[in-house]
Design a protein around this motif. Structure first.
Motif, short mmCIF file in Angstrom:
data_model
loop_
_atom_site.label_atom_id
_atom_site.label_comp_id
_atom_site.label_asym_id
_atom_site.label_seq_id
_atom_site.Cartn_x
_atom_site.Cartn_y
_atom_site.Cartn_z
N ASP A 141 0.68 -1.53 0.65
CA ASP A 141 -0.15 0.05 -0.14
C ASP A 141 0.90 0.96 -0.17
OD1 ASP A 141 1.11 -0.41 3.03
OD2 ASP A 141 -0.92 -0.26 3.94
N GLY A 142 2.23 1.56 0.19
CA GLY A 142 3.06 2.76 -0.52
C GLY A 142 3.73 2.09 0.54
N GLY A 143 3.63 1.40 1.62
CA GLY A 143 4.53 1.55 2.73
C GLY A 143 5.54 0.52 2.80
N PRO A 144 6.83 0.67 3.89
CA PRO A 144 7.41 -0.67 3.84
C PRO A 144 7.33 -2.16 3.56
CG PRO A 144 7.27 0.33 6.11
CD PRO A 144 6.51 1.11 5.21
N GLY A 145 6.47 -2.65 4.27
CA GLY A 145 5.80 -3.82 3.48
C GLY A 145 6.08 -4.03 5.03
N PRO A 146 5.97 -5.56 5.11
CA PRO A 146 5.87 -7.07 4.15
C PRO A 146 4.73 -6.47 3.07
CG PRO A 146 5.91 -8.11 6.38
CD PRO A 146 6.21 -6.51 6.30
N ALA A 147 5.24 -7.23 2.24
CA ALA A 147 3.76 -7.53 1.31
C ALA A 147 3.74 -8.78 0.70
CB ALA A 147 4.27 -6.16 0.29
N LYS A 148 3.21 -9.79 0.97
CA LYS A 148 2.59 -10.25 0.66
C LYS A 148 2.21 -10.78 -0.53
CE LYS A 148 2.57 -15.27 1.24
NZ LYS A 148 3.64 -15.78 1.20
N SER A 149 2.69 -11.44 -1.38
CA SER A 149 2.81 -11.92 -2.81
C SER A 149 2.86 -13.17 -3.73
CB SER A 149 3.88 -11.63 -3.79
OG SER A 149 3.38 -11.01 -5.15
N GLN A 150 2.55 -13.88 -4.17
CA GLN A 150 2.07 -15.26 -4.65
C GLN A 150 3.41 -15.93 -4.68
OE1 GLN A 150 -0.27 -17.05 -7.95
NE2 GLN A 150 0.09 -15.15 -8.46
N HIS A 151 4.05 -16.76 -3.17
CA HIS A 151 5.06 -17.90 -3.22
C HIS A 151 6.14 -16.83 -1.85
CE1 HIS A 151 3.23 -20.88 -5.04
NE2 HIS A 151 3.55 -20.45 -5.78
N LEU A 152 6.12 -15.34 -1.86
CA LEU A 152 7.03 -14.60 -1.13
C LEU A 152 6.01 -13.05 -0.33
CD1 LEU A 152 7.22 -11.97 -3.25
CD2 LEU A 152 8.92 -12.65 -4.76
N THR A 153 7.40 -12.66 0.06
CA THR A 153 6.44 -11.80 0.50
C THR A 153 7.93 -10.65 0.19
OG1 THR A 153 8.11 -11.69 2.43
CG2 THR A 153 5.39 -13.14 2.88
N VAL A 154 7.96 -9.31 -0.04
CA VAL A 154 8.60 -8.56 -0.19
C VAL A 154 8.90 -7.04 0.71
CG1 VAL A 154 6.99 -7.15 -1.99
CG2 VAL A 154 10.04 -6.79 -1.97
N GLN A 155 9.66 -6.38 0.51
CA GLN A 155 9.76 -5.12 2.12
C GLN A 155 11.42 -4.61 1.60
OE1 GLN A 155 10.10 -5.82 5.88
NE2 GLN A 155 11.36 -8.09 5.53
N LEU A 156 10.85 -3.08 2.62
CA LEU A 156 11.82 -2.41 1.91
C LEU A 156 12.51 -1.61 3.49
CD1 LEU A 156 10.48 0.47 -0.48
CD2 LEU A 156 12.44 -0.90 -0.55
N VAL A 157 13.71 -2.19 3.39
CA VAL A 157 14.63 -2.02 4.91
C VAL A 157 15.75 -1.12 5.25
CG1 VAL A 157 14.36 -4.45 5.41
CG2 VAL A 157 16.31 -4.37 4.42
N SER A 158 15.33 -0.55 5.90
CA SER A 158 16.86 0.63 5.81
C SER A 158 17.52 0.60 7.03
CB SER A 158 16.23 2.25 5.71
OG SER A 158 15.13 3.01 6.83
N ALA A 159 18.52 1.29 7.17
CA ALA A 159 20.15 1.58 8.18
C ALA A 159 18.75 2.48 9.00
CB ALA A 159 21.35 1.40 7.83
N SER A 160 17.92 3.35 8.86
CA SER A 160 17.84 4.17 9.63
C SER A 160 16.73 4.91 9.53
CB SER A 160 18.82 5.82 9.87
OG SER A 160 18.62 6.72 10.35
N GLN A 161 15.37 5.99 9.85
CA GLN A 161 14.89 6.81 9.26
C GLN A 161 15.18 7.96 9.42
OE1 GLN A 161 11.74 4.55 9.36
NE2 GLN A 161 12.92 3.18 9.43
N THR A 162 15.95 8.63 9.21
CA THR A 162 16.20 10.09 9.70
C THR A 162 17.20 9.43 8.09
OG1 THR A 162 18.06 9.97 11.40
CG2 THR A 162 16.07 10.00 11.64
N ILE A 163 17.60 10.75 7.70
CA ILE A 163 18.76 11.36 6.93
C ILE A 163 19.01 12.42 6.99
CG2 ILE A 163 17.24 11.43 5.05
CD1 ILE A 163 19.18 10.50 3.05
N ALA A 164 20.52 12.99 6.72
CA ALA A 164 20.83 14.00 6.72
C ALA A 164 20.56 14.86 5.30
CB ALA A 164 22.12 14.64 7.05
N PRO A 165 20.98 16.24 5.03
CA PRO A 165 20.93 16.73 3.88
C PRO A 165 22.59 16.42 3.50
CG PRO A 165 19.64 18.22 5.24
CD PRO A 165 20.05 17.19 6.02
#
Length: 694
Positions: free
Chosen positions: A29-53
């Motif tokens: 739904d546009g979030g990091p997941g995990p999103a369930k699909s056929q025979h797998l789940t997929v998600q975005l992972v990150s080292a942090s929730q913040t980022i510096a300019p």
């Protein structure tokens, strides 16, 4: 076996078709997941929730798969596609390409896939500009993949990351599956590591020197169609490294300049290596059987196979028209003395044998110099293919009835034997050998492969048997002219049949044109094939001149000049532009403008003649290239050869409905787009660059 391969190919094709792909259910739904699909789940992972300019953020695309299902590496192997991700990012944020950890070999008999089972994470590095505004930002991702076991199923997901842009945010170290994936990326080789590659007739031999003994190794090519993916890779440990023998792809007719791939020494260690390919053979390690012994072929067997293959070669479309016309000449000259007919048969045979001996001498010379070549090695030369295809096309036009070539030029037919004597028969044998080089008859392959690995004397013997087999049918007819009585009597049918023999020659010329294009890079192959087709046109004009003014010096001279021009045109090789044009996308345009770069977009299509003229005469000119480079324009090519809704939308926003269209977006984001005329001149483009790229 064929059914499974066809099914897999069909499913992969479904995955690649935009119309079919658009109908797939979308997970997430546009979030990091995990999103369930056929025979797998997929998600975005990150080292942090913040980022510096002005900083970076390590993230990853993570798959968790059902047992026995897999997704693919960058080079999927025999079939498949790697995962893809398309980002929609806020201004000031850039996403790097997906990075692929060390893959596995995944047998899928009779195929071999390169990919990952159980779980895998593909690292992604984000960078930001210093002008990135503080606050919450959203990174939106459209992901597609192919997941396979016995069958393949395409999938899609809508994922995203919500981050906080904050000055001074310290970068966090990756952990868990993301950290493991980064550690599993292929690394540049350590100092002192050396890779050499020898390219033989049937294999590549990679010698990797690491400084210590290696007992395991696997090679994964970054380029497709270079090796037989499913073939076993033979590992030979060395005191200071490892040697790896890999079967070369049978369709790889020319050795590439270099081999680029990943050498995996353990599940956690792999090097990204590139090495120049040196032609030559490397003997197998002690205790293994050489190829000739393993095949069970002896010298006598090879000579017999070569002789039978030479006889069969007469029936190949490359050779049969020449033999047929020579046979017609024999029918027409059957009233001559028997001894003279036999002499013509022997001289014809001598012409074939001398030609084969020259080929063998060249092959052995190349082998002695360290190069590698086999039967048909001439077909690795663009010049040879151009000469052969133009000659066959010219010859076929004569057979088809466009003009009378003159038997003194074609070395075929009875009149040649009468006017030119034995020279005509000799050079007919030479012609038969030349046109035979594109063909390989049954039984020839094993015999020639054996011969090329043997000492010079055996090589000459096998090729002599091959040439003698090629000469045998006509030689027998010349010694037994009574056998010609089974042929119909001379008449109009001979002219009709002669014209029909032009068909296989035309087909051979078409095949040679295709092969000619394959000798060049994929980006320029169609251009070079088009140059050769222009050469065919010039040859046809030469034939018209010979038909319009037969038996005149003027027409002969014109034909020679046109033939030389045809060859020159066929071998024309223009300099490629030194500028790199990136594929157009709205994301690429937005990122370039956000960074303050002027952007030049070329809306073009392969079928657009005006586009090609503008590109070659204006955009590739030295003055324009220099100004584009000096003013640091971002160059985007919007290829509309096939319908693309994104390009169509951009054209509509510019009040244009077709190509060519050229537009420059100035470096200032507030300045309007500068749309250039459809027909370009150098002065017009140079003035626009100076105006818009300040």
């Amino acid at each position: 076996m064929n059914i499974r391969y066809s099914l897999l190919a069909a499913v992969c094709l479904l995955f690649l078709l935009p119309t079919a792909h658009a109908q797939l259910p979308v997970a997430g739904d546009g979030g990091p997941g995990p999103a369930k699909s056929q025979h797998l789940t997929v998600q975005l992972v990150s080292a942090s929730q913040t980022i510096a300019p002005g900083g970076t953020l390590q993230a990853g695309l993570a798959f968790t798969l059902d047992p026995h299902w897999h997704v693919y590496w960058l080079n999927a192997g025999d079939a498949g596609e790697p995962p893809k991700i398309t980002w929609t990012l806020p201004a000031g944020v850039t996403a790097g390409a997906l990075q692929f950890p060390i893959p596995q070999r995944l047998p899928n008999e009779p195929l071999m896939d390169f990919g990952y089972e159980n779980s895998v994470t593909f690292p992604i590095l984000f960078t930001t500009t210093k002008s990135l505004k503080s606050g919450t930002i959203h990174l939106d991702a459209k992901v597609s993949w192919l997941v396979c076991a016995r069958v393949c199923i395409p999938g899609k997901a809508h994922l995203g990351l919500n981050l906080t842009a904050a000055p001074g945010a310290a970068p966090s170290q990756p952990a868990g599956q993301l950290a493991e994936a980064i550690q599993l990326l292929a690394q540049p080789p350590p100092a002192g590591t050396k890779l050499t590659v020898m390219g033989g007739r049937s294999d590549f031999v990679l010698t990797l020197i690491t400084g210590h003994r290696e007992t395991t190794a696997e090679f994964y090519p970054f380029d497709q169609d270079q090796i037989v993916n499913a073939a076993p890779q033979t590992v030979e440990p060395l005191p200071n490294g490892v040697r790896l023998r890999i079967q070369r792809a049978p369709d790889l007719t020319m050795l590439p300049a270099q081999l680029h791939g990943l050498i995996k020494l353990s599940p956690t260690t792999a090097y990204d290596l590139t090495a120049a390919i040196t032609p030559g053979e490397v003997a197998p390690a002690a205790g293994s059987k050489p190829a000739s012994s393993a095949s069970g072929i002896t010298t006598i067997t090879a000579i017999g196979l070569a002789f039978l293959g030479g006889i069969i070669l007469n029936l190949m479309p490359c050779v049969f028209p020449v033999l047929f016309l020579k046979g017609l000449a024999l029918v027409q000259s059957s009233g001559e003395e028997r001894s003279r007919l036999r002499s013509h048969g022997l001289v014809y045979t001598l012409g074939i044998l001398v030609s084969f001996w020259i080929i063998v001498a060249v092959l052995l010379g190349l082998r002695a110099s360290g190069a590698q070549a086999g039967w048909g090695f001439q077909l690795q030369s663009p010049t040879f293919i151009a000469v052969l295809s133009l000659g066959l096309f010219f010859f076929a036009l004569s057979l088809a009835g466009q003009f009378e070539l003159g038997l003194s030029l074609t070395s075929v037919g009875g009149e040649l034997a009468q006017k030119q004597g034995f020279a005509g028969s000799f050079f007919t044998g030479v012609l038969a050998t030349i046109v035979a080089t594109p063909c390989t008859a049954p039984l020839m392959g094993a015999a020639i492969g054996f011969a090329l690995a043997q000492p010079a004397g055996i090589t000459f013997a096998v090729f002599t048997a091959l040439g003698f087999g090629l000469a045998t049918p006509y030689l027998l007819l010349s010694f037994q002219p009574a056998w010609t009585r089974i042929l119909p009597r001379p008449g109009q049918w001979m002219e009709t049949l002669k014209q029909l023999t032009a068909v296989p020659l035309f087909l051979t010329a078409i095949w040679l044109a295709w092969l000619f294009g394959r000798l060049y890079s994929p980006a320029s192959s169609l251009d070079h094939m088009a140059y050769l087709l222009v050469g065919f046109l010039l040859v046809a004009i030469a034939g018209w001149a010979l038909a319009r003014w037969p038996a005149r010096w003027g027409s002969a001279i014109a034909a020679v000049v046109l033939g030389a021009l045809a060859l020159t045109t066929s071998l024309y090789s223009p300099k490629d532009t030194t500028l790199v044009w990136q594929p157009y996308s709205q994301q690429a345009l937005d990122q370039a403008r956000a960074a303050g770069h002027p952007v030049f977009i070329d809306f073009t299509a392969a079928w657009c003649l005006s586009c090609q003229v503008n590109e070659r005469l204006v955009l590739r000119s030295a003055d324009v290239q220099r100004q584009l480079a000096d003013h640091k324009l971002t160059l985007l090519k919007a290829d509309w050869t096939q319908y693309d809704p994104e390009i169509t939308k951009e054209l509509a926003s510019l009040n244009r409905s077709g190509v060519p269209t050229y537009v420059i977006y100035p470096s200032s984001q507030t300045a309007p787009a500068d749309v250039l005329p459809e027909l370009l001149t150098k002065d017009l483009v140079l003035a626009a660059i100076s105006r818009d790229a300040r």
